[in-house]
Write a protein that holds these residues in place. Structure first.
Motif, PDB file in Angstrom:
ATOM      1  N   UNK A 156       0.823  -1.207   0.000  1.00 57.64           N
ATOM      2  CA  UNK A 156       0.000   0.000   0.000  1.00 57.64           C
ATOM      3  C   UNK A 156       0.854   1.253   0.000  1.00 57.64           C
ATOM      4  N   UNK A 157       1.937   1.254   0.763  1.00 57.33           N
ATOM      5  CA  UNK A 157       2.767   2.449   0.890  1.00 57.33           C
ATOM      6  C   UNK A 157       3.514   2.785  -0.391  1.00 57.33           C
ATOM      7  N   UNK A 158       4.029   1.771  -1.115  1.00 59.13           N
ATOM      8  CA  UNK A 158       4.741   2.088  -2.353  1.00 59.13           C
ATOM      9  C   UNK A 158       3.757   2.565  -3.425  1.00 59.13           C
ATOM     10  N   UNK A 159       2.548   2.004  -3.437  1.00 58.01           N
ATOM     11  CA  UNK A 159       1.524   2.483  -4.368  1.00 58.01           C
ATOM     12  C   UNK A 159       1.156   3.924  -4.050  1.00 58.01           C
ATOM     13  N   UNK A 160       0.980   4.210  -2.769  1.00 58.52           N
ATOM     14  CA  UNK A 160       0.681   5.571  -2.348  1.00 58.52           C
ATOM     15  C   UNK A 160       1.841   6.509  -2.659  1.00 58.52           C
ATOM     16  N   UNK A 161       3.065   6.004  -2.515  1.00 59.70           N
ATOM     17  CA  UNK A 161       4.240   6.828  -2.790  1.00 59.70           C
ATOM     18  C   UNK A 161       4.321   7.284  -4.233  1.00 59.70           C
ATOM     19  N   UNK A 162       3.992   6.403  -5.177  1.00 63.02           N
ATOM     20  CA  UNK A 162       4.052   6.789  -6.587  1.00 63.02           C
ATOM     21  C   UNK A 162       3.045   7.895  -6.898  1.00 63.02           C
ATOM     22  N   UNK A 163       1.822   7.766  -6.379  1.00 65.93           N
ATOM     23  CA  UNK A 163       0.813   8.786  -6.643  1.00 65.93           C
ATOM     24  C   UNK A 163       1.122  10.080  -5.903  1.00 65.93           C
ATOM     25  N   UNK A 164       1.664   9.975  -4.688  1.00 59.29           N
ATOM     26  CA  UNK A 164       1.935  11.161  -3.878  1.00 59.29           C
ATOM     27  C   UNK A 164       3.067  11.993  -4.459  1.00 59.29           C
ATOM     28  N   UNK A 165       4.122  11.349  -4.945  1.00 55.83           N
ATOM     29  CA  UNK A 165       5.226  12.116  -5.514  1.00 55.83           C
ATOM     30  C   UNK A 165       4.831  12.783  -6.833  1.00 55.83           C
ATOM     31  N   UNK A 166       3.889  12.195  -7.558  1.00 59.72           N
ATOM     32  CA  UNK A 166       3.431  12.800  -8.805  1.00 59.72           C
ATOM     33  C   UNK A 166       2.437  13.921  -8.533  1.00 59.72           C
ATOM     34  N   UNK A 167       1.568  13.722  -7.537  1.00 53.36           N
ATOM     35  CA  UNK A 167       0.554  14.713  -7.184  1.00 53.36           C
ATOM     36  C   UNK A 167       0.601  14.979  -5.678  1.00 53.36           C
ATOM     37  N   UNK A 168       1.580  15.746  -5.198  1.00 53.96           N
ATOM     38  CA  UNK A 168       1.675  16.026  -3.755  1.00 53.96           C
ATOM     39  C   UNK A 168       0.697  17.122  -3.336  1.00 53.96           C
ATOM     40  N   UNK A 169      -0.576  16.756  -3.229  1.00 51.66           N
ATOM     41  CA  UNK A 169      -1.620  17.731  -2.942  1.00 51.66           C
ATOM     42  C   UNK A 169      -2.246  17.440  -1.583  1.00 51.66           C
ATOM     43  N   UNK A 170      -2.950  18.434  -1.049  1.00 56.15           N
ATOM     44  CA  UNK A 170      -3.639  18.259   0.225  1.00 56.15           C
ATOM     45  C   UNK A 170      -4.733  17.214   0.074  1.00 56.15           C
ATOM     46  N   UNK A 171      -4.864  16.385   1.105  1.00 50.95           N
ATOM     47  CA  UNK A 171      -5.856  15.314   1.060  1.00 50.95           C
ATOM     48  C   UNK A 171      -5.297  13.996   0.587  1.00 50.95           C
ATOM     49  N   UNK A 172      -4.235  14.043  -0.213  1.00 46.99           N
ATOM     50  CA  UNK A 172      -3.518  12.845  -0.674  1.00 46.99           C
ATOM     51  C   UNK A 172      -4.472  11.754  -1.147  1.00 46.99           C
ATOM     52  N   UNK A 173      -4.585  10.663  -0.405  1.00 51.46           N
ATOM     53  CA  UNK A 173      -5.305   9.480  -0.900  1.00 51.46           C
ATOM     54  C   UNK A 173      -6.801   9.722  -1.081  1.00 51.46           C
ATOM     55  N   UNK A 174      -7.403  10.669  -0.354  1.00 50.61           N
ATOM     56  CA  UNK A 174      -8.818  10.964  -0.626  1.00 50.61           C
ATOM     57  C   UNK A 174      -8.963  11.600  -2.003  1.00 50.61           C
ATOM     58  N   UNK A 175      -7.971  12.393  -2.391  1.00 52.32           N
ATOM     59  CA  UNK A 175      -7.975  12.995  -3.732  1.00 52.32           C
ATOM     60  C   UNK A 175      -7.728  11.943  -4.808  1.00 52.32           C
ATOM     61  N   UNK A 176      -6.792  11.027  -4.572  1.00 56.30           N
ATOM     62  CA  UNK A 176      -6.479  10.013  -5.589  1.00 56.30           C
ATOM     63  C   UNK A 176      -7.663   9.072  -5.808  1.00 56.30           C
ATOM     64  N   UNK A 177      -8.368   8.731  -4.731  1.00 57.30           N
ATOM     65  CA  UNK A 177      -9.531   7.862  -4.872  1.00 57.30           C
ATOM     66  C   UNK A 177     -10.605   8.522  -5.724  1.00 57.30           C
ATOM     67  N   UNK A 178     -10.830   9.822  -5.491  1.00 54.84           N
ATOM     68  CA  UNK A 178     -11.818  10.550  -6.294  1.00 54.84           C
ATOM     69  C   UNK A 178     -11.338  10.738  -7.729  1.00 54.84           C
ATOM     70  N   UNK A 179     -10.048  10.915  -7.909  1.00 47.01           N
ATOM     71  CA  UNK A 179      -9.497  11.226  -9.221  1.00 47.01           C
ATOM     72  C   UNK A 179      -9.419  10.010 -10.126  1.00 47.01           C
ATOM     73  N   UNK A 180      -9.094   8.857  -9.565  1.00 51.29           N
ATOM     74  CA  UNK A 180      -8.829   7.683 -10.394  1.00 51.29           C
ATOM     75  C   UNK A 180      -9.902   6.592 -10.298  1.00 51.29           C
ATOM     76  N   UNK A 181     -10.812   6.688  -9.325  1.00 46.69           N
ATOM     77  CA  UNK A 181     -11.857   5.667  -9.201  1.00 46.69           C
ATOM     78  C   UNK A 181     -13.231   6.297  -9.389  1.00 46.69           C
ATOM     79  N   UNK A 182     -13.681   7.049  -8.391  1.00 47.62           N
ATOM     80  CA  UNK A 182     -15.009   7.670  -8.448  1.00 47.62           C
ATOM     81  C   UNK A 182     -15.046   8.771  -7.398  1.00 47.62           C
ATOM     82  N   UNK A 183     -15.489   9.981  -7.750  1.00 41.98           N
ATOM     83  CA  UNK A 183     -15.568  11.050  -6.743  1.00 41.98           C
ATOM     84  C   UNK A 183     -16.400  10.669  -5.526  1.00 41.98           C
ATOM     85  N   UNK A 184     -17.421   9.840  -5.711  1.00 40.09           N
ATOM     86  CA  UNK A 184     -18.246   9.415  -4.580  1.00 40.09           C
ATOM     87  C   UNK A 184     -17.440   8.569  -3.598  1.00 40.09           C
ATOM     88  N   UNK A 185     -16.522   7.743  -4.107  1.00 37.06           N
ATOM     89  CA  UNK A 185     -15.674   6.931  -3.235  1.00 37.06           C
ATOM     90  C   UNK A 185     -14.710   7.822  -2.469  1.00 37.06           C
TER      91      UNK A 185
END
Length: 577
Positions: free
Chosen positions: A89-118
């Motif tokens: 989980x951490x290395x997967x999170x690391x790849x997305x975080x270094x590319x998009x180091x934004x506030x909210x981190x994984x809540x943003x990635x879940x909305x961005x790549x899966x579904x905003x409702x998730x």
């Protein structure tokens, strides 16, 4: 708008939402009327926050419960398997975080790549989970204080007040002070755990302990007296469940990326070293527990608070009188640090939700010092719930409130792995070469599948003991599974309210906000001065990661972007090490 070298983030209205995209990002621009958070967390802060998230009460206290259930080999295997899942989980999170180091981190990635409702359901669950954990840690710290005579004499409300003031002070002073506090707390925990490893195996008669507890009562225990292989397997599975809860909080370092100096330099090494921290502190730690404490020890089975800590038991058995008080002081520091991080994590999650348009706009407002004041103010009010634990009736209500989010951490890990898998296949569908990213997660996509399946099984069977003969309890069943319907209700609400759709791989938005983040990374890289002294180079090797830039001239952009403004895409992308 033409890009000029050294230019900072452009106007917020130009970066909120990409074409044909459900992605919304606010708070990237310093020109925003609401202000924005400041990147004041240094590399050393990130490294120690990452370590602090690995070493906590899960190791000091939680490991004892797992050991009493599974035995020496059961706990060792449980922590190895769950440690591997957490690392996936951490290395997967690391790849997305270094590319998009934004506030909210994984809540943003879940909305961005899966579904905003998730992303909405995950974000609000995560915020509540850490907000309600804040008074829990304060209450735990009070129990530790009462270990000493002077602590037991005072009214618990006095210590609760002192702890609330201390935790809120570090957070309201600004992220720099929060980072500095966590830096020193983490150093204390590292020194303490090293000292524990050295001294815990001492015995008053200088006898060799060896593997005596592996022989008697044996490497595995039986769950609830169930005989044979079935009893041993169920005991091992219960150990696996307990190990999962011990690792909760490891992901918090990703939330700091939105306030970190040069996250594309500093985050990768913090992520990479999670593997060594899990190996050293948890795997080696629980292996040592199996050597120095019996899983049938009475305090381990029936004790409460720090009395049930396997480390305190081992040190007490060693006959070194002052050490139990020292270890209790370390556990107190750990509980205070956990409360400090809980307030930070929950307030920044709420801020990230507001930046993504999933929380009221007032929570985007920051002070001139970069503090999301309304997020912090609302979340800090949860600390007052700690006073409910002083009375028995209030404590029952508080326990009910805290039980609403028992498996939020596991659901968060599932969503992170699911987000990465969508991210991975979205890159493939659009012809984007992941090797050009600042950090590339290893063993993908198989590693993320492994992590997702493991977390799914833990969520599904975390309360399996209530289904054993004679163990049924409606209250325990609700505690184990009540988070699932709450999560589902939030998901369905946002799904219908905003009419969101599952993000398609061929239209997945990889560009919204990228120019601002790339510009920031280029500017910070240009300002980086490589040390020349020996001490400086050693410190630089410990804290930083080698970092370089490469031209992106041969990288093929997705077809949907070819007609877009060429300046929306960088001529250079930060290269992998």
């Amino acid at each position: 708008m033409e890009y000029q070298p050294g230019q900072h983030a452009i106007a917020e209205k130009d970066t909120e939402k990409g074409p044909q995209s459900q992605v919304i990002i606010k708070g990237l621009s310093a020109d925003s009327p609401d202000g924005t958070v400041h990147r004041n967390l240094k590399a050393r802060h990130l490294q120690m926050i990452s370590i602090g998230g690995t070493i906590g009460t899960g190791l000091f206290l939680g490991a004892g419960g797992a050991y009493a259930v599974g035995g020496p080999l059961g706990i060792l295997l449980g922590y190895i398997i769950m440690g591997a899942a957490v690392f996936s989980m951490m290395v997967a999170l690391g790849e997305m975080t270094t590319l998009y180091p934004v506030s909210g981190a994984f809540t943003h990635y879940t909305a961005r790549f899966v579904d905003p409702a998730l992303g909405f359901a995950l974000g609000w669950n995560y915020w509540y989970s850490y907000a309600i954990t804040l008074p829990t840690e304060i209450s735990a710290a009070v129990l530790v204080i009462q270990y000493w005579h002077i602590g037991a004499q005072e009214n618990p409300a006095v210590w609760i007040t002192v702890l609330i003031v201390g935790i809120c002070s570090f957070n309201f002073l600004g992220v720099k002070y929060y980072g500095e506090a966590e830096f020193w707390f983490a150093i204390i925990k590292v020194v303490a755990i090293l000292g524990i490893f050295i001294t815990a195996g001492c015995t008053p008669h200088h006898e060799t302990i060896g593997f005596r507890y592996w022989r008697n009562p044996g490497p595995f225990l039986q769950l609830n007296g169930i005989p044979g292989v079935k009893g041993r397997f169920l005991a091992f599975w219960q150990t696996l469940v307990k190990a999962a809860f011990s690792f909760l909080g490891t992901e918090i370092v990703a939330l700091t990326a939105g306030e970190a100096e040069n996250p594309r330099r500093n985050v990768p090494k913090a992520i990479r070293r999670v593997f060594y921290r899990i190996l050293f502190f948890y795997v080696i730690g629980v292996f040592m527990i199996g050597l120095i404490v019996s899983p049938t020890d009475n305090d381990l089975l029936n004790g409460s608070g720090t009395v049930a800590s396997p480390w305190v038991i081992a040190i007490r058995e060693s006959g070194i009188k002052a050490l139990p008080s020292i270890i209790n002081a370390v556990i107190l520091t750990s509980a205070f640090s956990a409360g400090n991080s809980d307030l930070y994590a929950s307030s920044r999650t709420l801020y990230g939700l507001a930046c993504d348009g999933k929380a009221p706009a007032i929570f985007r407002r920051c002070t001139k010092n970069g503090l999301p004041i309304y997020c912090l103010g609302l979340t800090s009010l949860f600390s007052l719930l700690a006073f409910m634990t002083v009375s028995e009736s209030g404590n029952n209500v508080f326990n009910w409130l805290s039980n609403l989010s028992t498996i939020t951490g596991l659901l968060t890990w599932m969503c992170i792995n699911a987000s990465f898998l969508r991210f991975y296949y979205g890159c493939k569908a659009q012809g984007i070469d992941r090797r050009t990213f600042p950090f590339v997660a290893p063993f993908q996509p198989y590693f993320s599948y492994f992590g997702f399946v493991m977390f799914f099984l833990i969520v599904l069977f975390n309360g399996f003991t209530v289904f054993l003969d004679g163990n049924w309890s409606a209250s325990d069943f609700c505690v184990d599974y009540v988070t699932l319907p709450i999560f589902a209700i939030l998901f369905v609400f946002w799904k219908f309210y905003k009419k969101t759709k599952l993000v398609r791989l061929d239209t997945m938005d990889f560009e919204t906000g990228r120019r601002e983040l790339d510009n920031m990374a280029d500017d910070e890289e240009a300002n980086y001065v490589k040390p020349t002294s020996l001490a400086g180079r050693i410190w630089d090797w410990i804290i930083y990661v080698e970092y370089k830039t490469e031209c992106m001239q041969n990288v093929t952009l997705p077809n949907k972007t070819q007609a877009a403004d060429i300046h929306q895409y960088r001529g250079r992308l930060l290269g992998a090490t």
